[in-house]
Motif scaffolding. Structure first.
Motif, mmCIF file in Angstrom:
data_model
loop_
_atom_site.group_PDB
_atom_site.id
_atom_site.type_symbol
_atom_site.label_atom_id
_atom_site.label_comp_id
_atom_site.label_asym_id
_atom_site.label_seq_id
_atom_site.Cartn_x
_atom_site.Cartn_y
_atom_site.Cartn_z
ATOM 1 N N LEU A 154 -0.511 -29.153 45.641
ATOM 2 C CA LEU A 154 -0.376 -27.696 45.582
ATOM 3 C C LEU A 154 -1.315 -27.058 44.566
ATOM 4 C CD1 LEU A 154 3.508 -27.366 45.763
ATOM 5 C CD2 LEU A 154 1.857 -27.092 47.623
ATOM 6 N N LEU A 155 -1.524 -27.751 43.452
ATOM 7 C CA LEU A 155 -2.339 -27.176 42.375
ATOM 8 C C LEU A 155 -3.805 -27.595 42.436
ATOM 9 C CD1 LEU A 155 0.242 -27.588 39.469
ATOM 10 C CD2 LEU A 155 -0.227 -25.540 40.858
ATOM 11 N N GLY A 156 -4.143 -28.489 43.366
ATOM 12 C CA GLY A 156 -5.532 -28.917 43.526
ATOM 13 C C GLY A 156 -6.048 -29.758 42.375
ATOM 14 N N ILE A 172 13.281 -30.304 37.026
ATOM 15 C CA ILE A 172 13.031 -29.334 38.094
ATOM 16 C C ILE A 172 11.576 -28.891 38.033
ATOM 17 C CG2 ILE A 172 13.590 -27.027 38.987
ATOM 18 C CD1 ILE A 172 16.396 -27.414 37.688
ATOM 19 N N ALA A 173 10.904 -28.934 39.181
ATOM 20 C CA ALA A 173 9.545 -28.385 39.323
ATOM 21 C C ALA A 173 9.633 -27.290 40.382
ATOM 22 C CB ALA A 173 8.564 -29.470 39.737
ATOM 23 N N TRP A 174 9.225 -26.095 40.015
ATOM 24 C CA TRP A 174 9.371 -24.933 40.883
ATOM 25 C C TRP A 174 7.991 -24.327 41.110
ATOM 26 C CZ3 TRP A 174 12.355 -20.094 38.737
ATOM 27 C CH2 TRP A 174 12.328 -19.052 39.671
ATOM 28 N N PHE A 175 7.622 -24.199 42.367
ATOM 29 C CA PHE A 175 6.333 -23.633 42.768
ATOM 30 C C PHE A 175 6.573 -22.391 43.613
ATOM 31 C CE2 PHE A 175 5.786 -28.111 42.065
ATOM 32 C CZ PHE A 175 4.597 -28.195 41.377
ATOM 33 N N ARG A 176 5.638 -21.463 43.532
ATOM 34 C CA ARG A 176 5.730 -20.248 44.336
ATOM 35 C C ARG A 176 4.350 -19.960 44.936
ATOM 36 N NH1 ARG A 176 8.660 -15.712 41.498
ATOM 37 N NH2 ARG A 176 10.412 -16.677 42.560
ATOM 38 N N ARG A 177 4.353 -19.672 46.251
ATOM 39 C CA ARG A 177 3.102 -19.296 46.930
ATOM 40 C C ARG A 177 2.995 -17.776 46.887
ATOM 41 N NH1 ARG A 177 2.716 -21.844 52.469
ATOM 42 N NH2 ARG A 177 4.271 -20.292 52.966
ATOM 43 N N VAL A 178 1.899 -17.306 46.294
ATOM 44 C CA VAL A 178 1.628 -15.874 46.175
ATOM 45 C C VAL A 178 0.235 -15.617 46.749
ATOM 46 C CG1 VAL A 178 1.344 -13.934 44.580
ATOM 47 C CG2 VAL A 178 3.043 -15.731 44.085
ATOM 48 N N ARG A 179 0.191 -14.774 47.786
ATOM 49 C CA ARG A 179 -1.077 -14.445 48.456
ATOM 50 C C ARG A 179 -1.887 -15.713 48.785
ATOM 51 N NH1 ARG A 179 -0.306 -10.610 44.608
ATOM 52 N NH2 ARG A 179 -1.756 -11.491 43.125
ATOM 53 N N LEU A 183 1.435 -21.356 42.759
ATOM 54 C CA LEU A 183 1.532 -21.222 41.312
ATOM 55 C C LEU A 183 2.696 -22.073 40.812
ATOM 56 C CD1 LEU A 183 1.284 -17.323 41.152
ATOM 57 C CD2 LEU A 183 -0.595 -18.987 40.935
ATOM 58 N N LEU A 184 2.527 -22.631 39.632
ATOM 59 C CA LEU A 184 3.599 -23.390 39.016
ATOM 60 C C LEU A 184 4.459 -22.426 38.204
ATOM 61 C CD1 LEU A 184 4.950 -26.082 38.289
ATOM 62 C CD2 LEU A 184 3.287 -26.305 36.429
ATOM 63 N N VAL A 185 5.722 -22.299 38.571
ATOM 64 C CA VAL A 185 6.660 -21.437 37.861
ATOM 65 C C VAL A 185 7.318 -22.201 36.720
ATOM 66 C CG1 VAL A 185 8.729 -19.982 38.075
ATOM 67 C CG2 VAL A 185 7.069 -20.093 39.963
ATOM 68 N N ARG A 186 7.779 -23.419 36.996
ATOM 69 C CA ARG A 186 8.430 -24.280 35.997
ATOM 70 C C ARG A 186 8.039 -25.726 36.245
ATOM 71 N NH1 ARG A 186 11.338 -21.251 32.143
ATOM 72 N NH2 ARG A 186 12.379 -19.556 33.221
ATOM 73 N N TRP A 187 7.853 -26.468 35.173
ATOM 74 C CA TRP A 187 7.642 -27.900 35.282
ATOM 75 C C TRP A 187 8.592 -28.596 34.337
ATOM 76 C CZ3 TRP A 187 5.517 -31.198 38.520
ATOM 77 C CH2 TRP A 187 5.409 -32.536 38.119
#
Length: 189
Positions: A154-156, A172-179, A183-187
């Motif tokens: 996801l982060l390349g 918990i690892a939380w990712f969010r797709r924006v446009r 993006l990594l929200v929490r790691w």
């Protein structure tokens, strides 16, 4: 779209043992662990799970997904990397030359006879490509290797680098797709 990945809680295995796809039990009761995870997700404002939990079919993940409530979608593509002949063995009992050969080509070497990192990543990313197709949040209980491979994807970043990232049991690892960008929200929250 949000992708919430949870590493399973601590397992009842001696420290220093390679257990990959060996189906080992959790150290604590799944309901107790799920309750603590639910409280932590609420405190972090993690989006609620609506469509059920995707999970590795191994008991250490599937039992947590069931205890978290809702539908459970077990998928073998979310199982940890298979370490072949090394499964269930203490890392320090494995021939150092074999471990060094693996480290020299972590992406493709398979001195244990199990999966290479490339094979493992291929099946994990195949799950992602088939599952994360719309804007609904996806919640997953899986293994450290799965979470790290997806993070790298996801982060390349290089998989070899992401394999070194610390990730606690129950992390918990939380990712969010924006446009269109992840993006990594929490790691390791």
């Amino acid at each position: 779209m949000d992708l919430v990945l949870i590493r399973h809680p601590e397992v009842a295995v001696d420290a220093g043992v390679c257990y990959g796809q060996t189906d080992v039990p959790l150290q604590r009761d799944a309901r107790e662990s799920a309750s603590a995870l639910t409280a932590r997700m609420k405190a972090l404002n993690v989006p609620p799970c609506v469509d059920g939990w995707h999970a590795s079919p191994l008991v250490r993940c599937a039992s947590i997904a069931r205890a978290l409530g809702g539908d459970v979608h077990p998928d073998a593509r979310l199982a940890e990397m298979h370490f072949g002949a090394w499964e269930g063995r203490a890392w320090d009992a494995i021939d150092r030359a074999l471990i060094d050969a693996w480290a020299d080509d972590i992406a493709h070497a398979r001195p244990h006879g199990g999966e290479s990192l490339a094979q493992f990543a291929h099946r994990v990313i195949a799950w992602f490509d088939a599952t994360c197709v719309d804007e609904r949040a996806v919640h997953v209980v899986a293994h450290a290797g799965v979470v790290r491979v997806l993070a790298a994807h996801l982060l390349g970043v290089a998989r070899e680098s992401a394999l070194q990232w610390p990730l606690d049991f129950g992390g918990i690892a939380w990712f969010r797709r924006v446009r269109g960008q992840w993006l990594l929200v929490r790691w390791n929250a």
